[in-house]
Motif scaffolding. Structure first.
Motif, PDB file in Angstrom:
ATOM      1  N   ARG A 296     -23.467  17.317  72.591  1.00 28.50           N
ATOM      2  CA  ARG A 296     -22.074  16.851  72.540  1.00 28.50           C
ATOM      3  C   ARG A 296     -21.980  15.425  73.045  1.00 28.50           C
TER       4      ARG A 296
ATOM      5  N   GLU B   3     -17.435  17.846  64.789  1.00 31.43           N
ATOM      6  CA  GLU B   3     -16.274  18.525  64.231  1.00 31.43           C
ATOM      7  C   GLU B   3     -14.999  18.067  64.945  1.00 31.43           C
ATOM      8  N   ASP B   4     -15.089  17.982  66.247  1.00 31.27           N
ATOM      9  CA  ASP B   4     -13.923  17.533  67.000  1.00 31.27           C
ATOM     10  C   ASP B   4     -13.476  16.152  66.548  1.00 31.27           C
TER      11      ASP B   4
ATOM     12  N   ASP C  35     -20.582  20.539  67.185  1.00 29.90           N
ATOM     13  CA  ASP C  35     -19.303  20.723  67.881  1.00 29.90           C
ATOM     14  C   ASP C  35     -18.555  19.413  67.999  1.00 29.90           C
TER      15      ASP C  35
END
Lengths: 373, 373
Positions: free
Chosen positions: B306, B88-89, B85
């Motif tokens: 994250r 990707e951000d 996640d």
DNA sequence: TTGAAAGCGCTACCAG
DNA sequence: CTGGTAGCGCTTTCAA
């Protein structure tokens, strides 16, 4: 900033070229003494070859790219495990990206990955139909292949690449027959959007199997919901109603959905396996761990992952490899004895004899090789 | 073989340099008309920039490397999901490798990964103590950092890098207190090799918690087994004996082990949650899905993933971030009412008041921020 | 705003 | 067996 081959060469007192040969040369044309010298220097300096530089000089990398729809789904993590195994055996590193079930994202990801020039790209994930991106995906993969890349697909059986197709159709159909053989007569199906190929195929094949067994499936008994655990959960209310109306068993097109439904049914006061039988598909690990054990259809996912990279790396030709699946009967679908009816015996294709056996954890039904579809 | 920037430039009728600027230049110094021309040409040719070449020219890549002990374990797949996640951000791709709980392999993997010059390396997985490779690992990581790389660790709280440490100690201790508060008095613990830090920490902290509650833990009640599902399964026989001898509750140091034990107990004819209470650690998804629901200790794994990449990318300083956990009580540890004893009230550190609440699925206990240890 | 050209770190070919 | 050196595909000064 980082230690380069140059530094190593200087430290070892040899030329750049010699250092290169000593460290990664396919040749053995380096005097023992120098080789040792260089290796020592490299170790002393903590030198690690610059992979991108090697890639550019050699024209090829040592990575395999994997595209999945979701990491946190046991279906994909088993495939990923297999892919990583095989890659490791081949001395390759795996690059992984998540497409999140979006064809658009998937396309973009494949583009990006292609830029990394991996040795192979493996795309796993159920095909989403009707998306304009489909053609672009093929184009992208084709371009990749044209530039020397290898592609293999898992479960997207209509694209011009070597493909490993889980036998959704055969599995769902045989599951239907097994359940019918167990004595169930009235069914419901919980499924996702028909655009998701796996969902549609399993749903329709199950209905076909039922028909084959002389049973019907009321349209009102097909519940469309989200292709996820929460989708299954959400379907539970409706299922409870149906159960009250006489439905005896439910087929959810994935175990994840089935397990969601299981929770929901319990919350609604029903006992899964007793008040309503339940079956799923995929045979994820959890299927054997929930109570009652969830009847399912097993696909050798990890092995599929392995084979997908092996096929890609070995340059397998386009074509579909059907992956046989097997029905696994567990306690969520106990045999249903009805005083009146005689025990059912189902004959498939006029040949295969399907017998519903039942074991403690895993009772595989008849084999499923080839095109039983 | 592949389309290169050169081809695009020629096709667009501009210079190589201009094509480069139009496609990836941070500058905007390209005439609109040319930019469009170049982009069109690139699209027409299916050009994708050669990532390794960019990496070498720019001196940096767009990947993040993740090292886990096992993909097919929900603990790690949740972390992986978080890592992906965040990557990707940040517009990065994730490279993933599996160390299979082997310090040697882990070391080798980190070396290989380092060669790919990722922007950051995140290492997840419980530290294996007493291995000579430890120092080498640190050295490797340090060298990587020296060459501009960023490192972050999950759950290896004694290495000189930014680290996210699941509060194993506090969680296990509080779990012990909760269970004591529920009325349990005689316990068993199922754990893995003490060399696995997480296993040892949870095991000892649980015992400490018990002691704090005025309870003991018989040495004969600590069962060492494989740090896996099958380990839990294997421990079941012994657990059944202990249950017969009066043990009321078991703490398995991971949910995966607890779920294995659950199966085993059933096979041995015991009813988990009734004949023997059971608790795990990690609160993997399956914990809420088995029956009875498994009492566990929840760590926000996905979020940890994250944060680990965010911390690494932002160049966070070395130091430990304690990740608070919370006890989740479920049906596998029903309150044990004993006519004689008064309801227990446990006071922690002379301040926090732990109350055992019980909800349908998730009932979190008191907060766990900071150093409750 | 553009083109030419100098690297980036490494491999591989070509003489010695 | 070894040392030079020409690229690999791209970015980025440096002039024009």
């Amino acid at each position: 900033m980082a230690v380069t081959l140059h530094d190593v060469a200087r430290e070892a007192g040899v030329s750049y070229a010699t250092a290169s040969r000593a460290l990664n040369g396919s040749d053995r044309n380096v005097r023992q003494e120098n080789a040792v010298r260089v290796q020592a220097a490299a170790a002393r300096l903590g030198y690690v070859p610059h992979a991108p530089a090697q890639a550019i000089a050699r024209g090829s990398t040592n990575t395999v790219a994997l595209v999945v729809s979701d990491v946190d789904d046991p279906y994909f993590s088993m495939i990923a495990a297999g892919v990583i195994d095989a890659a490791e055996d081949a001395g390759l590193i795996v690059t992984m990206a998540v497409a999140d079930r979006s064809p658009g994202l998937e396309l973009q990801i494949v583009r990006t990955l292609r830029g990394h020039r991996p040795r192979a790209i493996v795309v796993a994930g159920s095909r989403i139909d009707g998306s304009g991106e489909r053609a672009s995906l093929v184009e992208e993969l084709e371009a990749y292949r044209a530039s020397g890349g290898r592609v293999s697909l898992i479960s997207q059986p209509d694209l011009p690449f070597p493909t490993f197709a889980i036998d959704n159709t055969g599995g769902a159909r045989r599951l239907a027959l097994e359940l019918a053989g167990l004595g169930y007569q009235r069914f419901a199906v919980v499924h996702g959007d028909d655009a998701i190929r796996a969902s549609r195929d399993r749903r329709t094949a199950f209905a076909d199997g039922l028909r084959e067994a002389g049973l019907g499936l009321d349209p009102g008994c097909e519940i469309a919901t989200d292709f996820s655990r929460s989708g299954g959960l959400a379907a539970a209310e409706r299922l409870a109603e149906l159960a009250r109306a006489g439905v005896e068993a439910v087929f959810a097109v994935t175990d994840v959905m089935a397990i969601g439904a299981m929770s929901g049914l319990r919350a609604a006061g029903l006992r899964p396996g007793v008040d309503l039988a339940l079956a799923g598909f995929d045979d994820i690990e959890a299927a054997g761990e929930v109570t009652p054990g969830l009847t399912s259809v097993r696909a050798p996912l990890r092995e599929v992952g392995r084979r997908a990279v092996e096929a890609a790396l070995s340059g397998a030709p386009a074509g579909v490899v059907d992956i046989p699946v097997e029905v696994v009967l567990r306690d969520s679908t106990p045999p249903r004895h009805r005083g009146a009816d005689p025990p059912r015996t189902v004959v498939v294709n006029g040949a295969t004899h399907l017998t519903a056996r039942k074991g403690h954890d895993v009772a595989a039904s008849s084999q499923a090789h080839g095109h039983v579809t």
